[in-house]
Design a protein around this motif. Structure first.
Motif, PDB file in Angstrom:
ATOM      1  N   ASP A 117     -42.496 -30.179  -1.128  1.00  0.00           N
ATOM      2  CA  ASP A 117     -41.539 -30.596  -2.161  1.00  0.00           C
ATOM      3  C   ASP A 117     -41.559 -32.125  -2.260  1.00  0.00           C
ATOM      4  O   ASP A 117     -41.233 -32.825  -1.293  1.00  0.00           O
ATOM      5  CB  ASP A 117     -40.137 -30.106  -1.788  1.00  0.00           C
ATOM      6  CG  ASP A 117     -39.128 -30.272  -2.908  1.00  0.00           C
ATOM      7  OD1 ASP A 117     -39.185 -31.296  -3.620  1.00  0.00           O
ATOM      8  OD2 ASP A 117     -38.275 -29.370  -3.075  1.00  0.00           O
ATOM      9  N   LYS A 118     -41.911 -32.633  -3.420  1.00  0.00           N
ATOM     10  CA  LYS A 118     -42.017 -34.090  -3.607  1.00  0.00           C
ATOM     11  C   LYS A 118     -40.699 -34.790  -3.328  1.00  0.00           C
ATOM     12  O   LYS A 118     -40.673 -35.929  -2.829  1.00  0.00           O
ATOM     13  CB  LYS A 118     -42.487 -34.418  -5.029  1.00  0.00           C
ATOM     14  CG  LYS A 118     -42.715 -35.909  -5.282  1.00  0.00           C
ATOM     15  CD  LYS A 118     -43.206 -36.165  -6.702  1.00  0.00           C
ATOM     16  CE  LYS A 118     -43.518 -37.651  -6.902  1.00  0.00           C
ATOM     17  NZ  LYS A 118     -42.335 -38.516  -6.668  1.00  0.00           N
ATOM     18  N   ARG A 121     -40.685 -35.331   0.333  1.00  0.00           N
ATOM     19  CA  ARG A 121     -41.707 -36.323   0.691  1.00  0.00           C
ATOM     20  C   ARG A 121     -41.223 -37.739   0.424  1.00  0.00           C
ATOM     21  O   ARG A 121     -41.448 -38.650   1.227  1.00  0.00           O
ATOM     22  CB  ARG A 121     -42.992 -36.093  -0.107  1.00  0.00           C
ATOM     23  CG  ARG A 121     -43.770 -34.861   0.240  1.00  0.00           C
ATOM     24  CD  ARG A 121     -45.213 -34.986  -0.235  1.00  0.00           C
ATOM     25  NE  ARG A 121     -45.362 -35.259  -1.644  1.00  0.00           N
ATOM     26  CZ  ARG A 121     -45.479 -34.335  -2.595  1.00  0.00           C
ATOM     27  NH1 ARG A 121     -45.411 -33.054  -2.259  1.00  0.00           N
ATOM     28  NH2 ARG A 121     -45.649 -34.660  -3.858  1.00  0.00           N
ATOM     29  N   ASP A 122     -40.568 -37.920  -0.706  1.00  0.00           N
ATOM     30  CA  ASP A 122     -40.140 -39.258  -1.105  1.00  0.00           C
ATOM     31  C   ASP A 122     -39.039 -39.824  -0.206  1.00  0.00           C
ATOM     32  O   ASP A 122     -38.790 -41.037  -0.216  1.00  0.00           O
ATOM     33  CB  ASP A 122     -39.669 -39.253  -2.556  1.00  0.00           C
ATOM     34  CG  ASP A 122     -40.814 -39.054  -3.549  1.00  0.00           C
ATOM     35  OD1 ASP A 122     -41.985 -39.200  -3.147  1.00  0.00           O
ATOM     36  OD2 ASP A 122     -40.529 -38.734  -4.722  1.00  0.00           O
ATOM     37  N   THR A 175     -50.942 -29.806   1.738  1.00  0.00           N
ATOM     38  CA  THR A 175     -50.043 -30.954   1.895  1.00  0.00           C
ATOM     39  C   THR A 175     -50.559 -31.954   2.928  1.00  0.00           C
ATOM     40  O   THR A 175     -49.977 -33.034   3.077  1.00  0.00           O
ATOM     41  CB  THR A 175     -48.620 -30.507   2.298  1.00  0.00           C
ATOM     42  OG1 THR A 175     -48.637 -29.937   3.624  1.00  0.00           O
ATOM     43  CG2 THR A 175     -48.063 -29.498   1.316  1.00  0.00           C
ATOM     44  N   TYR A 178     -50.951 -35.590   1.959  1.00  0.00           N
ATOM     45  CA  TYR A 178     -49.801 -36.484   1.834  1.00  0.00           C
ATOM     46  C   TYR A 178     -49.441 -37.160   3.155  1.00  0.00           C
ATOM     47  O   TYR A 178     -48.585 -38.050   3.180  1.00  0.00           O
ATOM     48  CB  TYR A 178     -48.576 -35.724   1.330  1.00  0.00           C
ATOM     49  CG  TYR A 178     -48.757 -35.065  -0.016  1.00  0.00           C
ATOM     50  CD1 TYR A 178     -49.050 -35.823  -1.153  1.00  0.00           C
ATOM     51  CD2 TYR A 178     -48.643 -33.686  -0.160  1.00  0.00           C
ATOM     52  CE1 TYR A 178     -49.215 -35.225  -2.391  1.00  0.00           C
ATOM     53  CE2 TYR A 178     -48.802 -33.081  -1.399  1.00  0.00           C
ATOM     54  CZ  TYR A 178     -49.090 -33.851  -2.508  1.00  0.00           C
ATOM     55  OH  TYR A 178     -49.247 -33.248  -3.730  1.00  0.00           O
TER      56      TYR A 178
END
Length: 210
Positions: A117-118, A121-122, A175, A178
């Motif tokens: 889920d971005k 991540r952010d 993922t 990332y």
């Protein structure tokens, strides 16, 4: 505001991510660090009968209540306390009681889908992927689910083949791109864990000097 540092640790089921998280946690003063597990944030299923709840695919992103998880991560990052849910894997549902979690300078965020889920991540300052061979992971999962979750050998193997392995290939393995750091053979890579401990200690020192 002097926000907390969020360290994400992910990898496939049985990869050793919990071992890595615990090793980092145990190497630092407990007044400075906490671990929050994505596993606590599976969706509430009180509206379903037990037989329906047993069909839950715990290895799919939709099984998680990421809205609540993200809300809690933001609060913890801002030095606020949260009421963390408790999930009962034998009943396939949340318990009624919760646990108060008080924020710390360093927050380890651990779970299989935290890089999927971005929005999550952010929020992470450091992203770690624990990369372990699939044969090791399935053995660890069998042992864990039989010991801790009241499962039979047959049910664990059937679940692995029908949902766990496909979900890993579709949602978790991609993922890896990332990640800031990839730790091979998680749980046994003492060199990588030692480097992470050194990095986290330096972050704590920097915070104490501010």
């Amino acid at each position: 505001m002097n926000k907390s540092v969020l360290i994400g640790i992910t990898g496939g089921t049985g990869s050793g991510k919990s071992t890595v998280a615990q090793a980092i946690f145990n190497s630092l003063p407990q007044e400075n660090i906490l671990i929050i597990e994505q596993d606590s944030y599976y969706k509430d299923q009180s509206h379903l009968e037990f037989q329906e709840r047993t069909k839950t695919n715990y290895d799919h992103p939709l099984a998680f209540d990421n809205d609540l998880f993200i809300n809690h991560l933001k609060k913890l990052a801002n030095k606020e306390s949260v009421q963390k849910p408790i999930y009962d894997f034998e009943k396939h549902n949340r318990k009624e009681k919760t646990i108060e979690v008080k924020s710390k300078d360093i927050i380890i965020v651990e779970g299989i889908m935290i890089l999927e889920d971005k929005r999550i991540r952010d929020l992470l300052d450091i992203k770690i992927f624990v990369d372990t061979d699939s044969d090791v992971r399935i053995i660890r999962r069998i042992l864990r689910d039989i010991r801790d979750r009241g499962r039979t050998l047959e049910s664990v193997i059937e679940q692995y083949l029908s949902t766990v392995r496909p979900a890993h290939l579709q949602f978790i393995e991609p993922t890896k791109r990332y990640a800031d750091i990839i730790i091979p053979e998680g749980g046994f890579n003492t060199v990588a864990i030692g480097l992470m401990v050194t990095k986290v200690k330096s972050i704590i020192r920097e915070k104490q000097l501010k």
